[in-house]
Write a protein that holds these residues in place. Structure first.
Motif, PDB file in Angstrom:
ATOM      1  N   THR A 750       0.811  -1.219   0.000  1.00 16.28           N
ATOM      2  CA  THR A 750       0.000   0.000   0.000  1.00 16.28           C
ATOM      3  C   THR A 750       0.838   1.260   0.000  1.00 16.28           C
ATOM      4  N   ALA A 754      -1.834   3.316  -3.074  1.00 19.51           N
ATOM      5  CA  ALA A 754      -2.948   3.485  -2.135  1.00 19.51           C
ATOM      6  C   ALA A 754      -4.213   2.821  -2.646  1.00 19.51           C
ATOM      7  N   GLY A 755      -4.298   2.648  -3.975  1.00 21.35           N
ATOM      8  CA  GLY A 755      -5.480   2.018  -4.543  1.00 21.35           C
ATOM      9  C   GLY A 755      -5.679   0.592  -4.074  1.00 21.35           C
ATOM     10  N   GLY A 757      -5.949  -0.237  -1.203  1.00 20.45           N
ATOM     11  CA  GLY A 757      -6.808  -0.203  -0.023  1.00 20.45           C
ATOM     12  C   GLY A 757      -8.096  -0.971  -0.241  1.00 20.45           C
ATOM     13  N   ARG A 758      -8.598  -0.979  -1.470  1.00 18.20           N
ATOM     14  CA  ARG A 758      -9.829  -1.737  -1.766  1.00 18.20           C
ATOM     15  C   ARG A 758      -9.590  -3.228  -1.546  1.00 18.20           C
ATOM     16  N   PRO A 790      -9.942   1.615   5.215  1.00 14.00           N
ATOM     17  CA  PRO A 790      -9.360   1.950   3.906  1.00 14.00           C
ATOM     18  C   PRO A 790     -10.404   2.367   2.874  1.00 14.00           C
ATOM     19  N   MET A 791     -11.626   1.821   2.969  1.00 17.29           N
ATOM     20  CA  MET A 791     -12.647   2.225   2.009  1.00 17.29           C
ATOM     21  C   MET A 791     -13.086   3.663   2.254  1.00 17.29           C
ATOM     22  N   LEU A 794     -10.402   5.876   0.778  1.00 14.72           N
ATOM     23  CA  LEU A 794     -10.465   5.947  -0.684  1.00 14.72           C
ATOM     24  C   LEU A 794     -11.610   6.845  -1.143  1.00 14.72           C
ATOM     25  N   GLN A 797     -10.767  10.345  -0.688  1.00 18.50           N
ATOM     26  CA  GLN A 797      -9.790  10.769  -1.692  1.00 18.50           C
ATOM     27  C   GLN A 797     -10.457  11.077  -3.027  1.00 18.50           C
ATOM     28  N   ASN A 798     -11.485  10.299  -3.372  1.00 18.23           N
ATOM     29  CA  ASN A 798     -12.177  10.494  -4.656  1.00 18.23           C
ATOM     30  C   ASN A 798     -13.658  10.169  -4.465  1.00 18.23           C
ATOM     31  N   HIS A 801     -15.757   8.358  -7.183  1.00 17.55           N
ATOM     32  CA  HIS A 801     -15.449   6.983  -7.586  1.00 17.55           C
ATOM     33  C   HIS A 801     -16.582   6.077  -7.131  1.00 17.55           C
ATOM     34  N   TRP A 804     -15.889   2.586  -5.508  1.00 16.23           N
ATOM     35  CA  TRP A 804     -15.483   2.656  -4.107  1.00 16.23           C
ATOM     36  C   TRP A 804     -16.675   2.973  -3.209  1.00 16.23           C
TER      37      TRP A 804
END
Length: 1008
Positions: A750, A754-755, A757-758, A790-791, A794, A797-798, A801, A804
C-alpha cells in the motif's frame, strides 16, 4: 549440439585398410538429343579427388557414347577385379523408363520410347558389374536431372509426356553388400546446381572424408545437407545392404553443423513439414529452425507450442538477418567474422555463429584498447556485434543469453555517447528491446531501468532534432514502456501520468503527418492505454471517452486497409474495452454486444492464421469476459462453457511459450474463473482443485520477482479464493489462515499504491466472515471495522469513484452482520441503514444501474431479517416486500437473468417465512409455492446445479411447515438431499438435513 563420435571399424572377413579400393567415375554433359548439362564433368573431377584421397584407384570417363560407356564398365570389371571395395559414380542424365532405371550416355536418343530404352545402360547391369568386381559395392548416381528433354525436338517433347518416362529413378530393393545412393528421392528430379557442382556432389565432396564416420552416416550428412540447402526441395535416397564400414579412419568431434544434420535425420515427417512451412512463410533457410527445434527439444511439446516457438525463432532470425545487412564495420576482420557468423546461422550452427560474433567483439575490444584514436569506432562496432549476438540468441530461443548481450551492448553504446557527445539511436533500440525481454521474463525492476535509459536516449535525440517526428515517436515508445512497468508494478497513478504524456506526444506526431496511417494507429494505442488506466481507477466516463476515441481511429484505419491484421485487431480491442466499461456500468446487453463484435473479428483473424498465438490469446480473454457476463446473469452453464474454452486456450498458450510470464498469469486467471463457476455450481472439490492450480502459478510468479506488485497482489487474490472455498467446505480455520496470508501480501504494497486499499478492505471483510463462521462475532466486528477504514479513506480521496462508494456500502453491510450476530441489533440497524443510504445515493446518480439495484434489494433483505429477529414482523414484511419488488423489476427488464430469478425466489421465501411467523399459513404457502416454481424452472435449465437443488429442498421443507401435504414435500426434499449426498455434492451447511427430514417424516402420524 556437439556429438563425439568414435566408431570402431567393422569389416567383412579379409577386409583391411591396406587392401584395394577401386572406383569408376563417369560424367556425361554434352548430350546430343537431350538437354545438355553444365556440371557433370566438374562433379566427376571433384569426386575423383576425394576418392583418390581416400585410397581409391580411380578410373574416370567423361562424355562417352553408349558403346564407350559399356566398354568403360567392361574395362573396370577387368581392371578392378579382386578389389575389396568397388564404387561407381555417375553424373549426368538418368531416368526411369517403363519401370527400368537407366544411366544415359551423351548419344542417348529421344526419338521414341523403344529407342530411349535401348540407348541407356540399365542400373541393374551396373550393379552386377560391382558385385562381380568386389565383395563390397557402392553405386552413387547424381542423375535424375530436371527437365532432361528440354526443347530438343518434337520426339523428345513427346517422350516427356509419356507416363512410362520419369525424370527420377525408381525405388530399389535392398541388396546384400551393395549400397545405392541417388541424388533425389525415387520419382523426383535433382537440381543441376547454379555453381560449379550440383547440390548432391557438393555435399558428397564436403562430407565423404569425414573421419570416423561410417559410410551410411556420411550419406545421412549428405542427405540432410542437400535437403537443407535446397530448402526441402531435394532429398537424396540411400538404400544400403552394407555392414558398418568407415572410409576415413580416426575419431572426431563433429562440428555443430554436422551434428545438426545427423539429428535432423531423426525427426518425424510432421515436424519436417511444420519447419518447412514456417521457413517458407518467412523466406528463410531450414537449418536455423531445425536448430531451434532441436535445441529447445520441441519434439516433446504439443504442436501449438512447436508452432509458436518456431514462429518466434523465425522472427528473431529475420530481424537478425536484417541487422546483419544494415550494421557495417570498418575492420575487414570483423566484417569477415560477421559474414561467417551469418553463413553459420543459415546452416543452423548457432553456437558456431555466436562464437564468431564473440570473436569479432573481442577484436573490437582489443583494438579499441590498443588504438585510442579508433576507440569510438571500435566501441560502436563492438556494441553492434553484441546486439547481433543478442538477436542470434533470440533466434535460438535463448532469452538469458540475449539479455546478457543486450546489456553489454547498451553499456557500450552509453560509453560511445559519453565519448562523442551524441546519442546513437542504437542505444535507444537495444535498451527498449532489453526492457521488453525483461518484462517477458518478469524482471520489472530491470525493465524499468532499461526503459528509463531508452527514454533518456530518445529525449536526447529529440532535443538534437526537434523537428524530426520519428524521434518524437521514439519518445512515445519509451514512455509507454515505462508506463507498462508502472502499471504492472501497481503504480496506477504513475502509469496514468506516463500514458497521458505519451498521448500528448503521439497526438502531435499524428497531427504533423496525418497521412501516415501507422501514426494514427499509434494514437489509437495510446488512447487504449490511457482508457485502461482510467477504467482501473474507476473513472468510467473518462475510460469510455478514451476507448471511443480509439474505436473511431481503428474503424477509419480498417476502412482504408481492410486486410491489415494489426488494425483489425486494434478494432477488436477497442470493442472489447468499450464493452468492459459497459459491464462495469451494469449495461449487460451493451457489454455482450461489444464482446461478440470483438470475438467475431478475432475469430476471423484466427480462421486466416490458425496458429497465430496472439489471436488465440485475444479469444481466450473474450471467452473469459463472456463467462463473467453469464455468471453475473446466473447462467452458470453458459459461464462454465466460456470459462472452459478460455482455460483450454490459456493452457495451450502457456505451453507454447514457457518463459512468458504474461501467459502464466493468464493461465492462473483462467483457473480462478473456472473455479468461481464450479463453486457456484456446488462442485466444491472441482473449485478447490482449480483454485489450487491458480495458487501454484501465482506462487511461482511471486517468488520469481518479489518486487512485482501486480504478482504479489495476484497471489493475495489467490489466497482469498482458497479461503473462500475452505469456508464453503466448512473449514473456517483454514479459511482464516488463507485470508491472513492474503493480508500479509497486501499490506506492504500500500505504500506504493494506495489504490490497493480496496483489496485490503475486501480481505478484512473475508476475515470477518471466517470469524462469524467460527462463532466469534466480536473478532468479526473488529475485522469489518478494519475493512471500513481503507474504504472510507479511498472515498474521501475520490468521492466521485462510484465503485469505491459501492464497496463502502458493502463494508457497512458486513459490519451490520457482525453486530447482528453479537446481539447489537440497534448497531446492526445503523450499519444496514448506512449501506442502504449509500446505495440509494448511487442510484440517484444512475437509476438504471442494475448492479446497484440488486445491492439495494440486499440491503432491504438485511433490514427485513433484522426486524424479523427483533419480532417486528410487519417491518420485516415491508422490507422483504421492497426487496421483492426491486427484484421483480430487474427480472422484468431481463427475464433471462438466472441470478435475478434466484434472487426473486429468495424474496418469496423470506416473505413466506414472515407469513408463517404471522400465522398466515395460506399466504406462506403461496409465497413458498412461487419460490418453488422459480427454483424448479432454474433446475430444469441446469439440472447439474447442486446449489439450486439445495434451494428446492429447503423450499419443500418450508412448504411442509406451512401445513400443505407435508409428507409429499418432505419425501421429495429427502430424496433430493439423499441424491446430493450420493453425488458428493451436499453442501456442508446441509449435512444434518437428511436426519432432520427423516425425523420430521417419522413424526407424521396421520397418512395423507
Amino acid at each position: 549440439m556437439r556429438v563425439l563420435l568414435s566408431i570402431l571399424l567393422l569389416v567383412l572377413p579379409g577386409f583391411a585398410w591396406a587392401e584395394t579400393r577401386a572406383a569408376l567415375v563417369l560424367a556425361a554433359e554434352r548430350y546430343e538429343a537431350l538437354r545438355p548439362l553444365q556440371n557433370p564433368v566438374n562433379d566427376a573431377r571433384a569426386i575423383e579427388d576425394r576418392l583418390i584421397a581416400l585410397g581409391f584407384e580411380v578410373y574416370t570417363e567423361t562424355n562417352r557414347d553408349l558403346r564407350r560407356m559399356r566398354r568403360a564398365f567392361e574395362d573396370f570389371a577387368d581392371d578392378a577385379a579382386g578389389a575389396d571395395v568397388a564404387l561407381v559414380f555417375f553424373a549426368g542424365h538418368g531416368m526411369e523408363v517403363a519401370g527400368q532405371n537407366l544411366l544415359l550416355p551423351v548419344d542417348a536418343p529421344a526419338d521414341n520410347l523403344d529407342a530411349l530404352r535401348a540407348g541407356g545402360v540399365p542400373l541393374d547391369e551396373v550393379a552386377a558389374v560391382l558385385q562381380g568386381v568386389a565383395p563390397v559395392g557402392l553405386l552413387i548416381v547424381d542423375a535424375c536431372r530436371t527437365d532432361p528433354f528440354g526443347s530438343t525436338g518434337r520426339g523428345a517433347m513427346s517422350l516427356a509426356r509419356r507416363p512410362e518416362v520419369s525424370p527420377g529413378m525408381a525405388r530399389l530393393g535392398r541388396a546384400d553388400n551393395l549400397l545405392y545412393a541417388f541424388s533425389a528421392a525415387p520419382g523426383q528430379a535433382a537440381a543441376d546446381g547454379t555453381g560449379d557442382n550440383s547440390p548432391f556432389t557438393e555435399a558428397l565432396s564436403r562430407h565423404l572424408e569425414t573421419p570416423g564416420l561410417e559410410i551410411r552416416q556420411v550419406l545421412t550428412l549428405v542427405q540432410q545437407d542437400v535437403y537443407d540447402r535446397t530448402r526441402g526441395k531435394q532429398l537424396p535416397y540411400v538404400e544400403s545392404g552394407l555392414p558398418a564400414m568407415v572410409f576415413a579412419g580416426g575419431t572426431t568431434e563433429l562440428p555443430e553443423r554436422e551434428s545438426l544434420l545427423l539429428a535432423m535425420a531423426g525427426l518425424q515427417p510432421a515436424h519436417r513439414g511444420l519447419i518447412e512451412r514456417i521457413a517458407a512463410e518467412n523466406d528463410m533457410p531450414l537449418a536455423p529452425l531445425y536448430g531451434a527445434f532441436l535445441s529447445a527439444d520441441l519434439a516433446r511439446r504439443p504442436s501449438n507450442d512447436q508452432t509458436a516457438e518456431l514462429t518466434a525463432a523465425a522472427l528473431a532470425f529475420t530481424e537478425l538477418r536484417r541487422d546483419m545487412a544494415t550494421l557495417a564495420s570498418d575492420d575487414p576482420a570483423v566484417t569477415a567474422l560477421r559474414q561467417e557468423a551469418e553463413r553459420q546461422l543459415e546452416l543452423g550452427a548457432f553456437e558456431t555463429a555466436r562464437a564468431r560474433l564473440t570473436e569479432a567483439a573481442e577484436i573490437d575490444s582489443r583494438s579499441r584498447d590498443a588504438l585510442r584514436e579508433n576507440y569510438l569506432v571500435r566501441t560502436l562496432s563492438e556494441a553492434e556485434t553484441h546486439s547481433l549476438n543478442a538477436r542470434a540468441a533470440e533466434a535460438d530461443l535463448r532469452r538469458d543469453l540475449a539479455i546478457a548481450d543486450y546489456r553489454r551492448a547498451a553499456a557500450l553504446f552509453a560509453e560511445a555517447q559519453a565519448l562523442s557527445g551524441e546519442t546513437p539511436d542504437q542505444l535507444r533500440l537495444v535498451t527498449d528491446q532489453l526492457g521488453r525481454l525483461l518484462m517477458t521474463t518478469g524482471d520489472l525492476v530491470g525493465a524499468g531501468q532499461a526503459f528509463r535509459q531508452s527514454l533518456a536516449a530518445a529525449e536526447a535525440r529529440r532535443a538534437a532534432a526537434p523537428e524530426d517526428i520519428s524521434r518524437q515517436r521514439a519518445v512515445w515508445v519509451a514512455q509507454n514502456g515505462l508506463g507498462d512497468v508502472a502499471r504492472f508494478s501497481g503504480d496506477m497513478t504513475g502509469a496514468g501520468a506516463l500514458y497521458d504524456a505519451a498521448l500528448t506526444v503521439i497526438a502531435a506526431v499524428a497531427a504533423a503527418a496525418p497521412d501516415r496511417l501507422s501514426y494514427q494507429s499509434d494514437l489509437a494505442i495510446s488512447q487504449e492505454r490511457l482508457g485502461q488506466i482510467r477504467l482501473d481507477l474507476g473513472a468510467l466516463a473518462e475510460a469510455r471517452e478514451a476507448f471511443a476515441a480509439a474505436l473511431r481511429i481503428s474503424e477509419a484505419l480498417v476502412t482504408q486497409d481492410p486486410a491489415n491484421t494489426a488494425w483489425q485487431r486494434g478494432l477488436g480491442l477497442s470493442h472489447r474495452r468499450l464493452a468492459d466499461v459497459s459491464e462495469a456500468l451494469g449495461e449487460t446487453a451493451s457489454a455482450a454486444a461489444g464482446y461478440h463484435r470483438a470475438l467475431a473479428l478475432f475469430e476471423g483473424l484466427r480462421a486466416a492464421q490458425p496458429d497465430e498465438p496472439l489471436w488465440q490469446r485475444d479469444i481466450s480473454i473474450l471467452r473469459t469476459r463472456l463467462g463473467d457476463l453469464a455468471l453475473a446473469q446466473g447462467d452458470l452453464a453458459g459461464a462454465q462453457t466460456q470459462y472452459a474454452a478460455a482455460l483450454e486456450l490459456s493452457r495451450l498458450l502457456a505451453r507454447q511459450d514457457t518463459g512468458n510470464t504474461e501467459l502464466k498469469r493468464d493461465l492462473a486467471i483462467a483457473f480462478e474463473k473456472y473455479g468461481n463457476v464450479l463453486q457456484r455450481l456446488g462442485d466444491l472439490a472441482g473449485a478447490q482443485a482449480a483454485y489450487s492450480a491458480a495458487l501454484a502459478g501465482r506462487e511461482s510468479l511471486a517468488a520469481r520477482d518479489p518486487g512485482n506488485a501486480q504478482w504479489q497482489r495476484d497471489l493475495a487474490i489467490s489466497h482469498n479464493l482458497a479461503g473462500d472455498i475452505a469456508l464453503a467446505l466448512g473449514d473456517a480455520a483454514a479459511a482464516r489462515g488463507a485470508y491472513d496470508r492474503a493480508l500479509a501480501r497486501l499490506l506492504p504494497l500500500t505504500a506504493a499504491n494506495a489504490g490497493l486499499g480496496r483489496d485490503i478492505s475486501i480481505t478484512y471483510n473475508k476475515i470477518g466472515q471466517a470469524a462469524l463462521a467460527q462463532g466469534d462475532p466480536q473478532a468479526a466486528g473488529d475485522a469489518f471495522r478494519a475493512g471500513l477504514a481503507p474504504m472510507r479513506a479511498l472515498v474521501a480521496q475520490n468521492p466521485a469513484h462510484t465503485v469505491w462508494q459501492s464497496d463502502l456500502a458493502v463494508s457497512h453491510d458486513f459490519l451490520g452482520l457482525a453486530l447482528w450476530n453479537s446481539g447489537d441489533l440497534s448497531g446492526a440497524r445503523r450499519a444496514f441503514e448506512e449501506s442502504l443510504r449509500l446505495t440509494t445515493a448511487l442510484l440517484a446518480q444512475d437509476p438504471d444501474n442494475r448492479a446497484w439495484q440488486r445491492s439495494l434489494a440486499i440491503s432491504h433483505d438485511r433490514l427485513g431479517g433484522l426486524a424479523q429477529t427483533g419480532g417486528d414482523l410487519a417491518a420485516a414484511a415491508a422490507s422483504f416486500g421492497a426487496a421483492r419488488d426491486l427484484r421483480a423489476a430487474l427480472l422484468a427488464a431481463n427475464p433471462d437473468n438466472l441470478l435475478w430469478r434466484q434472487d426473486l425466489a429468495y424474496s418469496h421465501g423470506n416473505l413466506g417465512s414472515v407469513a408463517l411467523g404471522q400465522g398466515d399459513a395460506a399466504a406462506a404457502r403461496q409465497a413458498f409455492a412461487e419460490a418453488l416454481t422459480i427454483q424448479r424452472d432454474l433446475v430444469q435449465r441446469d439440472p447439474a446445479n447442486a446449489r439450486w437443488r439445495h434451494d428446492i429442498a429447503l423450499t419443500l421443507s418450508n412448504l411442509a411447515r406451512s401445513g400443505a401435504t407435508p409428507r409429499a414435500y418432505l419425501t421429495e426434499a429427502l430424496a433430493i438431499v439423499t441424491a446430493l449426498r450420493a453425488e458428493n455434492q451436499l453442501l456442508p451447511l446441509a449435512e444434518g438435513w437428511a436426519d432432520d427430514l427423516e425425523t420430521a417424516l417419522s413424526g407424521l402420524n396421520v397418512p395423507e
